[in-house]
Design a protein around this motif. Structure first.
Motif, mmCIF file in Angstrom:
data_model
loop_
_atom_site.group_PDB
_atom_site.id
_atom_site.type_symbol
_atom_site.label_atom_id
_atom_site.label_comp_id
_atom_site.label_asym_id
_atom_site.label_seq_id
_atom_site.Cartn_x
_atom_site.Cartn_y
_atom_site.Cartn_z
ATOM 1 N N ILE A 134 -31.823 -66.884 36.731
ATOM 2 C CA ILE A 134 -32.705 -66.472 35.629
ATOM 3 C C ILE A 134 -34.158 -66.495 36.075
ATOM 4 C CG2 ILE A 134 -33.598 -67.150 33.366
ATOM 5 C CD1 ILE A 134 -30.818 -68.240 32.742
ATOM 6 N N TRP A 135 -34.547 -67.579 36.713
ATOM 7 C CA TRP A 135 -35.922 -67.740 37.176
ATOM 8 C C TRP A 135 -36.315 -66.588 38.105
ATOM 9 C CZ3 TRP A 135 -37.797 -72.775 40.114
ATOM 10 C CH2 TRP A 135 -39.190 -72.733 40.249
ATOM 11 N N LYS A 136 -35.415 -66.236 39.013
ATOM 12 C CA LYS A 136 -35.692 -65.184 39.985
ATOM 13 C C LYS A 136 -35.819 -63.818 39.330
ATOM 14 C CE LYS A 136 -32.319 -63.613 42.450
ATOM 15 N NZ LYS A 136 -31.197 -63.496 43.433
ATOM 16 N N ARG A 137 -35.004 -63.559 38.320
ATOM 17 C CA ARG A 137 -34.933 -62.206 37.765
ATOM 18 C C ARG A 137 -35.760 -61.985 36.511
ATOM 19 N NH1 ARG A 137 -28.626 -60.662 37.741
ATOM 20 N NH2 ARG A 137 -29.508 -59.011 36.422
ATOM 21 N N PHE A 139 -51.254 -70.358 32.045
ATOM 22 C CA PHE A 139 -49.903 -70.808 32.382
ATOM 23 C C PHE A 139 -49.058 -69.643 32.859
ATOM 24 C CE2 PHE A 139 -45.519 -70.790 30.780
ATOM 25 C CZ PHE A 139 -44.978 -71.802 31.571
ATOM 26 N N GLY A 140 -49.111 -68.525 32.111
ATOM 27 C CA GLY A 140 -48.310 -67.359 32.477
ATOM 28 C C GLY A 140 -48.683 -66.808 33.841
ATOM 29 N N THR A 172 -44.050 -68.072 41.227
ATOM 30 C CA THR A 172 -42.664 -67.596 41.321
ATOM 31 C C THR A 172 -42.545 -66.410 42.262
ATOM 32 O OG1 THR A 172 -42.203 -68.339 39.057
ATOM 33 C CG2 THR A 172 -40.684 -66.747 40.020
ATOM 34 N N ARG A 173 -43.486 -65.493 42.169
ATOM 35 C CA ARG A 173 -43.433 -64.319 43.057
ATOM 36 C C ARG A 173 -43.542 -64.731 44.522
ATOM 37 N NH1 ARG A 173 -42.887 -59.252 42.300
ATOM 38 N NH2 ARG A 173 -43.697 -57.680 43.745
ATOM 39 N N LEU A 174 -44.401 -65.697 44.809
ATOM 40 C CA LEU A 174 -44.516 -66.198 46.176
ATOM 41 C C LEU A 174 -43.205 -66.838 46.647
ATOM 42 C CD1 LEU A 174 -48.097 -67.781 46.163
ATOM 43 C CD2 LEU A 174 -47.340 -65.773 47.461
ATOM 44 N N LEU A 228 -35.357 -70.059 48.054
ATOM 45 C CA LEU A 228 -35.133 -71.148 47.125
ATOM 46 C C LEU A 228 -34.369 -70.728 45.879
ATOM 47 C CD1 LEU A 228 -35.719 -74.138 46.413
ATOM 48 C CD2 LEU A 228 -37.865 -73.367 45.353
ATOM 49 N N LEU A 229 -34.611 -69.499 45.421
ATOM 50 C CA LEU A 229 -33.974 -69.035 44.187
ATOM 51 C C LEU A 229 -32.736 -68.162 44.440
ATOM 52 C CD1 LEU A 229 -37.137 -68.191 42.036
ATOM 53 C CD2 LEU A 229 -35.834 -70.332 42.153
#
Length: 253
Positions: free
Chosen positions: A181-184, A230-231, A238-240, A247-248
């Motif tokens: 979920i985090w990745k996508r 925050f966003g 996350t993009r990095l 990791l994801l």
């Protein structure tokens, strides 16, 4: 060209651009927004209304996350070049509705539309969404029916296309994957934050001309800094992680 092929062709075209074309709704909403007064005439009441609309969009994101958290690789993806499906998802939320990601998208975009508090505009949005996604759904189901034949038809016969049924839930075959979920879905979360920040600032700008006349920076309030900050940090970090590490990455997702 027969109508069935024409609808399939239209659906595949819209499928490739499905992440961008609904932006038309956001653009039209932005054009309309300067003429929308504060809810109940004051900023705090309007902020409560904005928060309620934000929750609707978050509900859409939740539906998307719940869907993606259980789905295997090469299904329910962000692919745009062509239809892809290794299996027919029939468990989890797919046991209740055939196109849960589009249910999530509907709620995602409905949030900003609700800020306008215009029944006619909301109806236009619903009609636009229906006609737009109807073609995409047709193309997807045309592809799935051709590839999986009876297996797909048996599932489709008992599972509604868009409005979920309330019974018959089947436990997912895979474990829930937060990393998937985090990745996508990190772009979706950041997108929601950007849209609601911009909408709020536009309303302040046009509804409080005295504040605008004194100092345009004055419309930017402390919570905008925390909310948008925050966003932005979440998105960049996350993009990095996605671009430079594994990791994801989740096997089979």
């Amino acid at each position: 060209m027969a109508l069935i092929e024409e609808l399939n062709q239209q659906g595949n075209f819209l499928f490739r651009w499905r992440s961008y074309i609904p932006g038309v709704i956001l653009f039209l909403s932005l054009l309309y927004l300067p003429y929308v007064p504060y809810f109940q005439g004051n900023y705090m009441s309007n902020l409560y209304w904005l928060t309620a609309a934000f929750v609707v969009s978050l509900a859409g994101l939740f539906v998307r996350c719940f869907t993606i958290g259980y789905t295997p690789k090469n299904t329910s993806g962000r692919n745009t070049k062509q239809q892809v499906a290794d299996v027919v998802n029939q468990s989890g939320i797919y046991s209740l509705v055939r196109h849960p990601l589009y249910v999530g998208n509907f709620l995602l975009y409905l949030g900003p539309v609700l800020i306008l508090r215009d029944f006619a505009f909301a109806l236009v949005y619903i009609m636009f969404f229906y006609l737009y996604y109807e073609r995409i759904i047709f193309a997807e189901e045309y592809f799935l029916r051709g590839k999986f034949k009876d297996a797909y038809l048996k599932w489709a016969d008992k599972t509604p296309a868009f409005i979920p049924r309330l019974s018959g839930y089947v436990k997912p075959n895979l474990d829930f994957s937060f990393r998937n979920i985090w990745k996508r879905e990190y772009p979706s979360l950041f997108g929601i934050i950007v849209v609601f920040t911009v909408f709020d600032l536009i309303q302040i700008y046009f509804q409080e001309p005295n504040l605008r006349a004194v100092d345009i920076v004055g419309i930017w309030k402390p919570f905008h800094t925390w909310f948008f900050g925050f966003g932005l940090v979440f998105y960049v970090v996350t993009r990095l992680i996605v671009k430079t590490t594994k990791l994801l990455e989740v096997e089979g997702r």
